[in-house]
Design an enzyme around this catalytic site. Structure first.
Site, mmCIF file in Angstrom:
data_model
loop_
_atom_site.group_PDB
_atom_site.id
_atom_site.type_symbol
_atom_site.label_atom_id
_atom_site.label_comp_id
_atom_site.label_asym_id
_atom_site.label_seq_id
_atom_site.Cartn_x
_atom_site.Cartn_y
_atom_site.Cartn_z
ATOM 1 N N CYS A 152 0.820 -1.212 0.000
ATOM 2 C CA CYS A 152 0.000 0.000 0.000
ATOM 3 C C CYS A 152 0.857 1.266 0.000
ATOM 4 O O CYS A 152 0.563 2.224 -0.715
ATOM 5 C CB CYS A 152 -0.907 0.010 1.226
ATOM 6 S SG CYS A 152 -2.115 -1.319 1.274
ATOM 7 N N VAL A 156 0.449 4.208 -2.712
ATOM 8 C CA VAL A 156 -0.114 5.499 -2.331
ATOM 9 C C VAL A 156 0.795 6.645 -2.768
ATOM 10 O O VAL A 156 0.323 7.681 -3.240
ATOM 11 C CB VAL A 156 -0.371 5.547 -0.807
ATOM 12 C CG1 VAL A 156 -0.693 6.968 -0.358
ATOM 13 C CG2 VAL A 156 -1.514 4.613 -0.436
#
Length: 434
Positions: A152, A156
């Site tokens: 993640c 991101v």
């Protein structure tokens, strides 16, 4: 608390020891816990229809999802290739979770490294982590291929894996011709089967680049999908050998996840030879044993390799018949007599167990392909599915499964619960048992 090293308890037994029971009791008193009568009242209420309605009304919370993160599937696909080290562009904690999960499941050492991204990388990007990480991995662990995926954090902040790998090669982290396939695998979308698909496509596109020939090698490729039971891969190999088929298993992790204990450590046991995977582009056809963990890979093979792609899930009598007939059609070879005899034994076993299985109601949860296959087999046995829960579902799968249920008189009561978690299943099972 004193511990006796000669009497180390399994975690299940450990927390039943007197000192832990006392610890938990003290904890309840310290936290002003509810009295046992109130706990019992609430526990009974959670079995009610009122609680079920409240449980199914929630939207912003997931409790015990029946799925894993994308990088888990990506690493699972990667270790099926010879000498391949999974490399996760992200924090150490993420890759530690994936390694621990797979190591505990298979009771085998599952190798994987991370680029150890921290707060600095979250602000400035993880390029330097990639440069240093690939160099260290190549030097220390001597892999034949490093397969990169993301977590993640990297997704991101927008890390560009293709650019990062190119820059790392230019910096001398690994040789220019060293294979470093990659897949973007954000954990906040999809699931482990999405990650498997992304990594399979990434590895195959990297290894087969520029390897297309004017003539076929006559082989049949097999892709198992995210199938955690390695015995299935070994059975596919046995069946192919009985047919006399020249084949390639794409991502053969059967030895990696079930290695023999020879007394010597092998960091990369088994796996599909990289040269065989590279030549898979020239095969006659590709047979895929799961549909919903391979959509991008199947589309890529059909479009770029110009190859016939067949989906066949050999669970139960009907589906296995279709699988064997398809192999016979693809190769022009007859179905071996040995397999026909085994089919007869399977039908005999189903007949013998009929009285114990027919009419029994059941609930099931899992990945789309696994659930579809098991439900199909159970319908053949006369069992009656009631609740079918698939967290990582999709519309194509739901229509496919509903058609399967409609094809049998035993599937008429089944309800498909798409996108639900195991706490939803708890409510369903409470009411079902009550």
């Amino acid at each position: 608390m004193p511990q006796n090293p000669d009497k180390i308890q399994d975690h299940v037994e450990l927390f039943h020891q007197p000192e832990y029971k006392q610890l938990f009791q003290n904890k309840k008193e310290f936290e002003n816990g509810h009295d046992p009568a109130e706990v019992e009242r609430v526990a009974e209420w959670t079995k009610s229809w009122d609680y079920r309605e409240k449980n199914f009304a929630r939207e912003a919370l997931t409790v015990n999802p029946a799925k894993g993160c994308q990088p888990l599937g990506a690493m699972f696909a990667a270790v099926g290739f010879e000498g391949t080290l999974p490399f996760v562009q992200g924090s150490q904690g993420c890759v530690a979770y994936f390694r621990t999960h797979l190591t505990r499941h298979y009771k085998e050492p599952f190798s994987g490294v991370s680029s150890s991204m921290t707060e600095d990388a979250a602000v400035f990007g993880g390029l330097q982590n990639m440069i240093d990480g690939l160099a260290n991995s190549y030097t220390l662990y001597k892999p034949k291929m490093i397969a990169v995926c993301t977590t993640c954090m990297a997704e991101v902040i927008g890390d560009d894996l293709q650019a990062f790998i190119t820059n790392a090669k230019n910096a001398g982290s690994v040789p220019q011709d060293f294979p470093v396939p990659y897949a973007h695998t954000p954990s906040f979308v999809g699931s482990h089967i999405t990650g498997y698909d992304n990594m399979m496509k990434g590895i195959l596109s990297t290894l087969t680049a520029g390897k297309k020939k004017s003539t076929s090698n006559g082989k049949i490729n097999f892709i198992s999908g995210f199938d955690t039971y390695v015995g299935n891969l070994r059975e596919v190999k046995r069946i192919a050998s009985l047919f006399g088929i020249d084949y390639t298993i794409l991502s053969d992790n059967s030895d990696y996840l079930d290695a023999p204990n020879t007394g010597e450590f092998d960091m990369y046991p088994g796996g599909t030879k990289l040269e065989d995977a590279a030549d898979a582009i020239n095969a006659k056809a590709t047979v895929v044993l799961q549909a919903h963990s391979t959509p991008k890979t199947r589309e890529y093979i059909a479009k770029e390799w110009k190859q016939d792609v067949v989906v066949s899930r050999p669970w139960g009598i009907k589906a296995t018949d279709e699988f064997l007939v398809k192999l016979s059609e693809l190769t022009g070879k007859p179905i071996p007599e040995e397999l026909e005899i085994e089919r007869g034994r399977a039908v005999d076993a189903m007949t013998d167990s009929h009285a114990w299985v027919h009419g029994k109601r059941f609930a099931i949860y899992g990945d789309p392909d696994l659930v579809y296959s098991v439900v199909g087999f159970m319908l053949e046995l006369g069992a009656e599915p009631v609740h079918i829960l698939v967290h990582n579902s999709n519309e194509v799968f739901e229509k496919e499964l509903q058609a399967l249920l409609d094809s049998s008189p035993f599937g008429k009561e089944a309800k498909i619960w798409a996108g639900k978690d195991l706490w939803h299943l708890r409510s369903l099972m409470r009411l079902l048992s009550g």
